[in-house]
Scaffold this active site. Structure first.
Site, short mmCIF file in Angstrom:
data_model
loop_
_atom_site.label_atom_id
_atom_site.label_comp_id
_atom_site.label_asym_id
_atom_site.label_seq_id
_atom_site.Cartn_x
_atom_site.Cartn_y
_atom_site.Cartn_z
N TRP A 1 0.79 -1.22 0.00
CA TRP A 1 0.00 0.00 0.00
C TRP A 1 0.82 1.28 0.00
O TRP A 1 0.28 2.35 -0.23
CB TRP A 1 -0.92 0.02 1.23
CG TRP A 1 -0.24 -0.39 2.51
CD1 TRP A 1 -0.28 -1.61 3.10
CD2 TRP A 1 0.59 0.42 3.35
NE1 TRP A 1 0.47 -1.63 4.25
CE2 TRP A 1 1.01 -0.39 4.43
CE3 TRP A 1 1.01 1.75 3.31
CZ2 TRP A 1 1.84 0.10 5.44
CZ3 TRP A 1 1.84 2.23 4.31
CH2 TRP A 1 2.24 1.41 5.37
N LYS B 1 -2.89 -8.31 -7.40
CA LYS B 1 -3.63 -8.18 -6.14
C LYS B 1 -3.00 -7.06 -5.32
O LYS B 1 -1.91 -7.21 -4.78
CB LYS B 1 -3.62 -9.47 -5.32
CG LYS B 1 -4.66 -9.41 -4.18
CD LYS B 1 -4.34 -10.28 -3.01
CE LYS B 1 -3.43 -9.64 -2.00
NZ LYS B 1 -4.04 -8.47 -1.28
N SER C 1 6.42 -7.46 3.27
CA SER C 1 7.22 -7.83 4.42
C SER C 1 7.94 -9.16 4.20
O SER C 1 7.50 -10.02 3.44
CB SER C 1 6.34 -7.93 5.67
OG SER C 1 5.52 -9.09 5.61
N TYR D 1 4.00 -21.39 -0.43
CA TYR D 1 2.93 -21.66 -1.38
C TYR D 1 3.49 -22.26 -2.67
O TYR D 1 2.89 -23.18 -3.25
CB TYR D 1 2.18 -20.37 -1.72
CG TYR D 1 1.50 -19.67 -0.56
CD1 TYR D 1 1.08 -20.38 0.57
CD2 TYR D 1 1.28 -18.29 -0.60
CE1 TYR D 1 0.46 -19.73 1.62
CE2 TYR D 1 0.65 -17.64 0.46
CZ TYR D 1 0.25 -18.36 1.56
OH TYR D 1 -0.35 -17.71 2.60
N GLU E 1 10.65 -8.74 -3.14
CA GLU E 1 11.28 -7.50 -2.69
C GLU E 1 10.71 -7.23 -1.31
O GLU E 1 9.52 -6.92 -1.17
CB GLU E 1 10.99 -6.35 -3.65
CG GLU E 1 11.89 -5.14 -3.44
CD GLU E 1 11.29 -4.11 -2.50
OE1 GLU E 1 11.68 -4.13 -1.32
OE2 GLU E 1 10.46 -3.31 -2.93
N CYS F 1 10.35 0.86 2.34
CA CYS F 1 11.23 -0.28 2.61
C CYS F 1 12.69 0.15 2.60
O CYS F 1 13.53 -0.48 3.25
CB CYS F 1 10.98 -1.39 1.60
SG CYS F 1 11.08 -0.86 -0.13
N GLU G 1 12.27 -3.71 11.33
CA GLU G 1 11.69 -2.70 10.45
C GLU G 1 10.44 -2.12 11.10
O GLU G 1 9.50 -2.84 11.43
CB GLU G 1 11.34 -3.32 9.09
CG GLU G 1 10.83 -2.30 8.10
CD GLU G 1 10.57 -2.90 6.73
OE1 GLU G 1 10.85 -2.23 5.72
OE2 GLU G 1 10.05 -4.03 6.66
#
Length: 496
Positions: free
Chosen positions: A166, A190, A244, A254, A266, A301, A400
């Protein structure tokens, strides 16, 4: 941006027609009827009820992307034709720039000036750059014996699942979507559930620009359901994720549990910013350090959240940063004069405040900030925060935070600075301020980071790759190197 007053922007925001449905197979798709609420962090008001993807909607989107790849025209178009459509996407993003900037400010709290001048500029340039690159990629023909011919060709990898965060919803979507489309892939995007609206607008714009149905699909929903369904889907060939490190681990699992799809990550960062006594301009170094940690509310980030400053100049540099933090204008994201907007939401603000509380408990010294502000607005606002006396073992120096929180650490020699800089599980970015050319080269090589900025921070353009080392991920966004993630190399050996 156009010289609009705060009141004009408020009126424009009220008139926005915000999307509510997935964009699948070239059309809006309401899905199965479930929805989630998008709340604006600027005032806590509901922006929209948005379709909440379940596995069934993800299946629809992936099936559309698979049809578009297997039997549609997109992978077989001449690269120049694909490029022209991407250039048209860039043109339409420019045409809708104000609406998109307003949407981003409303959904994630970014100041409107930054949304318009920085985020949208980057997104537009990304689609334009890959549109121009599409017909300039080359294959190989290695030298072989006279009785044979070898060809090494790039082929599009297939269906790409792109999951983006976001904090830069359109820029980071562009970094995934544009090179994947340029390579001839089809995409299911997504976005974060915190910032789905701008991504849905991007889906509509891409279709209007001429992308065939199914080439770019946008599904909205949360990570544990929609993201997981995309990560596990057997018809997704490549998964590209920014977010994250913890969630990146899920996508690797997955892939292992499904079709061993390639996963490009990333991830997080805890970037060091090293200021040496011979910095060419200490005032500029301090000002840049302050800008870097407070830009985008610290939700970066690459944010230079660990300031490593030589003890001989530490007081001077720290005082300048604290002074800047105290004068920084925190306010309504829709006010063009605002310099720092709202954090993305209440849950995230509480996490940042928890880090600040832990820092104080562990013995770091709070120099400024550390508390909520503008509490009467209903929004999620935090004062710019600076700690010194930070020990390398403290959470402030290790984890972080993803907020406007700076940790100041000091060192006495260059070897110590490099050790402190590399004493992290992350390796995304780093900064270095020095006038000595040899020092610049030696330290840059010693830093375990995907990007090192010397006498600057957050500079660069689309020509250079971006990505991390260690637990900051793998693969690269931006530049021609991003194409590598979305293509397969095929060797053809012909006996003559």
């Amino acid at each position: 941006m156009p010289a609009l007053a705060h009141d004009d922007l408020l009126r424009s925001a009220k008139d926005l027609d915000l999307p509510a449905h997935h964009h699948i197979d070239g059309a809006d798709e309401p899905g199965g009827g479930t929805a989630f609420t998008v709340v604006s962090p600027r005032n806590g008001h509901v922006l929209r009820e948005v379709a909440d993807a379940r596995p069934a909607e993800v299946d629809l989107a992936v099936a559309a992307a698979r049809r578009a790849f297997d039997s549609g025209p997109w992978p077989h178009l001449a690269p120049g034709d694909r490029g022209r459509i991407l250039l048209r996407v860039a043109e339409l993003l420019e045409e809708h720039r104000e609406k998109l900037a307003l949407t981003i400010s409303l959904e994630m709290g970014k100041p409107i000036t930054d949304a318009y001048e920085i985020e949208l500029r980057a997104a537009i340039n990304t689609f334009r750059w890959y549109g121009q690159l599409a017909d300039k990629l080359t294959d190989e023909s290695p030298h072989t014996a006279p009785d044979s011919l070898a060809l090494v060709t790039r082929e599009p990898a297939g269906v790409v699942g792109a999951v983006v965060p976001w904090n830069f919803p359109l820029t980071l979507a562009g970094w995934k979507v544009a090179p994947a489309l340029a390579a001839g892939c089809t995409v299911v995007l997504k976005p974060s559930e915190n910032s789905p609206l701008s991504a849905l607008l991007l889906g509509r714009i891409a279709t209007e620009a001429g992308l065939p149905p199914g080439v770019l699909n946008v599904v909205t929903g949360d990570g544990p359901v929609a993201g997981r369904a995309l990560g596990l889907h057997p018809d997704v060939d490549v998964l590209a994720f920014t977010g994250s490190t913890a969630v990146g681990r899920h996508f690797l699992r997955y892939a292992a549990d499904s079709n061993l799809k390639r996963v490009w990550l990333e991830l997080g960062g805890k970037s060091p910013n090293i200021i040496l006594p011979d910095a060419p301009d200490l005032e500029k170094a301090a000002a840049t350090a302050a800008w870097g940690i407070f830009f985008n509310q610290g939700e970066m980030c690459t944010a230079p959240s660990r300031l490593l400053v030589h003890s001989s100049v530490a007081e001077r540099v720290t005082e300048a940063i604290v002074a800047r933090a105290r004068e920084l204008r925190v306010g309504d994201p829709l006010d063009p004069a605002t310099e720092m907007g709202a954090l993305v939401g209440e849950a995230h603000l509480e996490r940042v405040l928890d880090h600040i509380g832990t820092g104080r408990e562990e013995g770091a010294r709070l120099l400024t900030g550390g508390e909520r502000t503008l509490t009467g607005t209903g929004g999620s606002y935090l004062r710019p925060t600076v700690f010194d006396g930070v020990d390398p073992g403290m959470r402030l120096a290790r984890e972080e935070i993803f907020g406007p929180v700076l940790s100041v650490l000091t060192f006495d020699d260059l070897d110590e600075a490099v050790r402190l800089a590399n004493a992290t599980e992350y390796g995304l970015a780093a900064g270095l301020w020095t006038s000595d050319l040899s020092t610049a080269h030696r330290v840059s090589r010693a830093l375990r980071a995907g990007t090192v900025w010397v006498n600057c921070y957050e500079e660069g353009d689309l020509t250079v790759p971006f990505g991390g080392m260690k637990q900051s991920g793998n693969g690269r966004d931006k530049s021609a190197h991003a194409i590598d993630k979305y293509t397969e190399l095929k060797t053809t050996w012909i006996q003559l």
